[in-house]
Design an enzyme around this catalytic site. Structure first.
Site, PDB file in Angstrom:
ATOM      1  N   SER A   1       0.834  -1.069   0.038  1.00  0.00           N
ATOM      2  CA  SER A   1      -0.072   0.109   0.019  1.00  0.00           C
ATOM      3  C   SER A   1       1.001   1.265  -0.058  1.00  0.00           C
ATOM      4  CB  SER A   1      -0.875   0.018   1.127  1.00  0.00           C
ATOM      5  OG  SER A   1      -0.141   0.173   2.691  1.00  0.00           O
ATOM      6  N   ASP A   2       0.321   2.492  -0.522  1.00  0.00           N
ATOM      7  CA  ASP A   2       0.938   3.563  -0.431  1.00  0.00           C
ATOM      8  C   ASP A   2       0.794   4.237   0.854  1.00  0.00           C
ATOM      9  OD1 ASP A   2      -1.362   4.554  -0.615  1.00  0.00           O
ATOM     10  OD2 ASP A   2      -1.157   5.366  -2.570  1.00  0.00           O
ATOM     11  N   LYS A   3       1.246   5.468   1.027  1.00  0.00           N
ATOM     12  CA  LYS A   3       1.543   6.217   2.427  1.00  0.00           C
ATOM     13  C   LYS A   3      -0.226   6.530   2.897  1.00  0.00           C
ATOM     14  CE  LYS A   3       5.504   8.646   1.665  1.00  0.00           C
ATOM     15  NZ  LYS A   3       6.293   9.734   1.547  1.00  0.00           N
ATOM     16  N   THR A   4      -1.110   6.559   1.950  1.00  0.00           N
ATOM     17  CA  THR A   4      -2.382   6.820   2.355  1.00  0.00           C
ATOM     18  C   THR A   4      -3.305   5.717   2.720  1.00  0.00           C
ATOM     19  OG1 THR A   4      -3.346   6.684  -0.258  1.00  0.00           O
ATOM     20  CG2 THR A   4      -2.687   8.782   0.746  1.00  0.00           C
TER      21      THR A   4
END
Length: 183
Positions: free
Chosen positions: A144-147
């Protein structure tokens, strides 16, 4: 080196579980032979009733070390070894071979399944290992990315530099920050 971890095991959970079962069966085999030889030793020690043996069918006149009431320790050890050899069929060593044959058949089913076809790359499923079926459906890593949104894990080669030589024709994020344009 502090962050280095041991490489993951190549064995599946099913194989590890099977090993534990076989270890338990070896322990049970050892205990059956040990308890049986203890009982045999006690019975052999109590065999002599004066000069006459209680178990007449063991032929006390022709008795070897295997049933000699005068050498109970050696008779018990030989009985233990004999019991290990006689009860070794308790351990299903052929279980490993049978499981591998089943895995090969299941991998051929994976190779021939029409529903396991990936249209974007125009490729059917191809099982290159026999234990692939044991690992299907298991989630090991979620990217997953930072969000926190899930990503597709699809990467595109833009550009890299190896020993000062640039490879690729794209513009990197650093070059965009310096005012370069994408081609």
């Amino acid at each position: 080196m502090q962050n280095a971890t041991a490489p993951p095991s190549k064995r599946s959970k099913f194989e590890k579980q099977m090993d534990k079962i076989v270890y338990f069966l070896f322990f049970a085999l050892f205990m059956m032979a040990f308890i049986g030889s203890l009982v045999f030793g006690v019975a052999t020690n109590n065999d002599l009733d004066g000069e006459k043996m209680k178990r007449w069918y063991l032929q006390p006149n022709d008795s070897t070390i295997y049933f000699d009431p005068k050498k109970v320790g050696m008779a018990s050890i030989f009985h233990f070894l004999t019991a290990l050899m006689l009860y070794n069929y308790f351990i299903p060593i052929s279980l490993y071979v049978s499981i591998e044959v089943v895995k090969v058949f299941q991998s051929s089913f994976i190779n021939n399944d029409i529903n396991l076809y990936y249209e974007p790359s125009d490729r059917p499923a191809h099982s290159r290992t026999s234990n692939l079926n044991e690992e299907l459906g298991q989630v090991d890593t979620i990217l997953s990315d930072k969000t926190g949104t899930l990503t597709c894990n699809s990467m595109e080669f833009i550009k890299c530099s190896v020993a000062g030589t640039a490879y690729g024709h794209g513009v990197t994020e650093a070059e965009l920050g310096n005012g370069c344009e994408r081609r």
